[in-house]
Motif scaffolding. Structure first.
Motif, PDB file in Angstrom:
ATOM      1  N   ASP A 134       3.244 -21.281 -19.359  1.00  0.00           N
ATOM      2  CA  ASP A 134       2.362 -20.588 -18.420  1.00  0.00           C
ATOM      3  C   ASP A 134       3.096 -20.137 -17.159  1.00  0.00           C
ATOM      4  N   ASP A 135       4.063 -20.928 -16.699  1.00  0.00           N
ATOM      5  CA  ASP A 135       4.760 -20.554 -15.464  1.00  0.00           C
ATOM      6  C   ASP A 135       5.665 -19.329 -15.643  1.00  0.00           C
ATOM      7  N   GLU A 136       5.889 -18.888 -16.871  1.00  0.00           N
ATOM      8  CA  GLU A 136       6.578 -17.622 -17.111  1.00  0.00           C
ATOM      9  C   GLU A 136       5.578 -16.496 -17.365  1.00  0.00           C
ATOM     10  N   VAL A 137       4.414 -16.855 -17.904  1.00  0.00           N
ATOM     11  CA  VAL A 137       3.399 -15.854 -18.214  1.00  0.00           C
ATOM     12  C   VAL A 137       2.746 -15.324 -16.928  1.00  0.00           C
ATOM     13  N   VAL A 138       2.529 -16.190 -15.964  1.00  0.00           N
ATOM     14  CA  VAL A 138       1.886 -15.778 -14.711  1.00  0.00           C
ATOM     15  C   VAL A 138       2.653 -14.639 -14.037  1.00  0.00           C
ATOM     16  N   PRO A 139       3.985 -14.724 -13.856  1.00  0.00           N
ATOM     17  CA  PRO A 139       4.688 -13.601 -13.226  1.00  0.00           C
ATOM     18  C   PRO A 139       4.646 -12.313 -14.063  1.00  0.00           C
ATOM     19  N   PHE A 140       4.562 -12.479 -15.384  1.00  0.00           N
ATOM     20  CA  PHE A 140       4.408 -11.294 -16.240  1.00  0.00           C
ATOM     21  C   PHE A 140       3.120 -10.558 -15.869  1.00  0.00           C
ATOM     22  N   TRP A 141       2.004 -11.300 -15.822  1.00  0.00           N
ATOM     23  CA  TRP A 141       0.731 -10.675 -15.476  1.00  0.00           C
ATOM     24  C   TRP A 141       0.739 -10.158 -14.032  1.00  0.00           C
ATOM     25  N   HIS A 142       1.432 -10.858 -13.157  1.00  0.00           N
ATOM     26  CA  HIS A 142       1.533 -10.391 -11.773  1.00  0.00           C
ATOM     27  C   HIS A 142       2.131  -8.980 -11.733  1.00  0.00           C
ATOM     28  N   TYR A 143       3.218  -8.790 -12.452  1.00  0.00           N
ATOM     29  CA  TYR A 143       3.856  -7.470 -12.466  1.00  0.00           C
ATOM     30  C   TYR A 143       2.937  -6.411 -13.077  1.00  0.00           C
ATOM     31  N   VAL A 144       2.241  -6.758 -14.130  1.00  0.00           N
ATOM     32  CA  VAL A 144       1.349  -5.798 -14.780  1.00  0.00           C
ATOM     33  C   VAL A 144       0.321  -5.250 -13.791  1.00  0.00           C
ATOM     34  N   PHE A 145      -0.137  -6.089 -12.861  1.00  0.00           N
ATOM     35  CA  PHE A 145      -1.178  -5.664 -11.923  1.00  0.00           C
ATOM     36  C   PHE A 145      -0.671  -5.450 -10.496  1.00  0.00           C
ATOM     37  N   ASP A 146       0.610  -5.554 -10.272  1.00  0.00           N
ATOM     38  CA  ASP A 146       1.186  -5.426  -8.946  1.00  0.00           C
ATOM     39  C   ASP A 146       1.135  -3.978  -8.467  1.00  0.00           C
ATOM     40  N   GLY A 147       1.002  -3.805  -7.149  1.00  0.00           N
ATOM     41  CA  GLY A 147       1.215  -2.501  -6.565  1.00  0.00           C
ATOM     42  C   GLY A 147       0.022  -1.779  -5.992  1.00  0.00           C
ATOM     43  N   SER A 148      -1.130  -2.364  -6.031  1.00  0.00           N
ATOM     44  CA  SER A 148      -2.271  -1.656  -5.452  1.00  0.00           C
ATOM     45  C   SER A 148      -2.880  -2.499  -4.333  1.00  0.00           C
ATOM     46  N   SER A 149      -3.796  -1.888  -3.642  1.00  0.00           N
ATOM     47  CA  SER A 149      -4.480  -2.603  -2.565  1.00  0.00           C
ATOM     48  C   SER A 149      -5.726  -3.294  -3.121  1.00  0.00           C
ATOM     49  N   ARG A 150      -6.294  -4.156  -2.324  1.00  0.00           N
ATOM     50  CA  ARG A 150      -7.520  -4.864  -2.735  1.00  0.00           C
ATOM     51  C   ARG A 150      -8.645  -3.857  -2.993  1.00  0.00           C
ATOM     52  N   ASN A 151      -9.504  -4.230  -3.933  1.00  0.00           N
ATOM     53  CA  ASN A 151     -10.690  -3.432  -4.263  1.00  0.00           C
ATOM     54  C   ASN A 151     -10.340  -1.987  -4.629  1.00  0.00           C
ATOM     55  N   ASN A 152      -9.249  -1.823  -5.337  1.00  0.00           N
ATOM     56  CA  ASN A 152      -8.846  -0.508  -5.811  1.00  0.00           C
ATOM     57  C   ASN A 152      -9.549  -0.246  -7.143  1.00  0.00           C
ATOM     58  N   PRO A 153     -10.371   0.796  -7.229  1.00  0.00           N
ATOM     59  CA  PRO A 153     -11.125   1.052  -8.461  1.00  0.00           C
ATOM     60  C   PRO A 153     -10.239   1.256  -9.697  1.00  0.00           C
ATOM     61  N   VAL A 154      -9.076   1.862  -9.517  1.00  0.00           N
ATOM     62  CA  VAL A 154      -8.168   2.085 -10.652  1.00  0.00           C
ATOM     63  C   VAL A 154      -7.624   0.747 -11.154  1.00  0.00           C
ATOM     64  N   SER A 155      -7.199  -0.112 -10.239  1.00  0.00           N
ATOM     65  CA  SER A 155      -6.699  -1.438 -10.626  1.00  0.00           C
ATOM     66  C   SER A 155      -7.799  -2.278 -11.252  1.00  0.00           C
ATOM     67  N   ASP A 156      -8.984  -2.196 -10.681  1.00  0.00           N
ATOM     68  CA  ASP A 156     -10.114  -2.952 -11.232  1.00  0.00           C
ATOM     69  C   ASP A 156     -10.432  -2.492 -12.651  1.00  0.00           C
ATOM     70  N   ALA A 157     -10.402  -1.186 -12.875  1.00  0.00           N
ATOM     71  CA  ALA A 157     -10.673  -0.652 -14.219  1.00  0.00           C
ATOM     72  C   ALA A 157      -9.589  -1.086 -15.199  1.00  0.00           C
ATOM     73  N   LYS A 158      -8.336  -1.038 -14.756  1.00  0.00           N
ATOM     74  CA  LYS A 158      -7.237  -1.478 -15.621  1.00  0.00           C
ATOM     75  C   LYS A 158      -7.396  -2.956 -15.945  1.00  0.00           C
ATOM     76  N   PHE A 159      -7.712  -3.751 -14.934  1.00  0.00           N
ATOM     77  CA  PHE A 159      -7.930  -5.174 -15.168  1.00  0.00           C
ATOM     78  C   PHE A 159      -9.051  -5.386 -16.180  1.00  0.00           C
ATOM     79  N   ASN A 160     -10.181  -4.741 -15.971  1.00  0.00           N
ATOM     80  CA  ASN A 160     -11.330  -4.933 -16.863  1.00  0.00           C
ATOM     81  C   ASN A 160     -10.991  -4.564 -18.304  1.00  0.00           C
ATOM     82  N   THR A 161     -10.285  -3.468 -18.489  1.00  0.00           N
ATOM     83  CA  THR A 161      -9.903  -3.043 -19.838  1.00  0.00           C
ATOM     84  C   THR A 161      -8.980  -4.054 -20.496  1.00  0.00           C
ATOM     85  N   ILE A 162      -7.923  -4.428 -19.804  1.00  0.00           N
ATOM     86  CA  ILE A 162      -6.944  -5.354 -20.385  1.00  0.00           C
ATOM     87  C   ILE A 162      -7.554  -6.735 -20.556  1.00  0.00           C
ATOM     88  N   TYR A 163      -8.320  -7.178 -19.585  1.00  0.00           N
ATOM     89  CA  TYR A 163      -8.949  -8.498 -19.680  1.00  0.00           C
ATOM     90  C   TYR A 163      -9.852  -8.595 -20.911  1.00  0.00           C
TER      91      TYR A 163
END
Length: 165
Positions: free
Chosen positions: A113-142
């Motif tokens: 898990d301690d290697e998987v967490v940074p993987f997911w961090h990178y996948v979602f890194d780079g946007s600001s809080r409450n960003n609709p595009v990031s939220d949509a990407k999260f919802n789809t992948i989740y």
């Protein structure tokens, strides 16, 4: 790194996926040293062609299924978002997960898990809080990951919420 760059350039020009894949960076640090941009040093050797090279790398999945996901994982687990090359790499990883979520989850389950967490961090890194595009990407992948493996879905969700809530 100069020799690796020469092999990459030649393999790309000849559409040689196997050599290109072999020579494509194995770590995020190596990726940045070829495709990144540094404010002090300027553009790295392949900055001007990162778009073509990153897309070409992802085209090699079907030819290198056994080795592709481990290489992808190693790139992402050390990654952090920056504009340009690292942003495109992150976006292509997200697209890959959407298309090959079962294969990705099977691989993630082999990792601590301690290697998987940074993987997911990178996948979602780079946007600001409450960003609709990031939220949509999260919802789809989740949703895709949760349908396959609840543990991996929870790791993904916890990291996303830690980052943005």
């Amino acid at each position: 790194m100069e020799i690796k760059a020469d092999f990459l350039k030649e393999a790309y020009s000849k559409n040689n996926y196997f050599v290109f894949f072999k020579e494509f960076p194995d770590t995020f640090e190596d990726f940045l040293s070829l495709y990144g941009f540094d404010d002090e040093k300027g553009a790295m050797p392949f900055y001007s062609c990162y778009d073509k090279h990153v897309r070409f790398f992802f085209d090699s999945y079907d030819l290198n299924k056994e080795k592709f996901i481990p290489k992808l994982f190693n790139l992402a687990k050390e990654g952090h978002w920056e504009a340009d090359a690292t942003g495109l790499l992150r976006d292509k990883i997200s697209d890959f997960i959407k298309k090959h979520s079962k294969d990705m989850v099977e691989y993630l389950e082999t990792k601590p898990d301690d290697e998987v967490v940074p993987f997911w961090h990178y996948v979602f890194d780079g946007s600001s809080r409450n960003n609709p595009v990031s939220d949509a990407k999260f919802n789809t992948i989740y949703k895709l990951i949760k349908a396959i493996n609840k543990k991996q879905a929870n790791i993904l969700k916890e990291e996303f919420l830690r980052m943005y809530r």
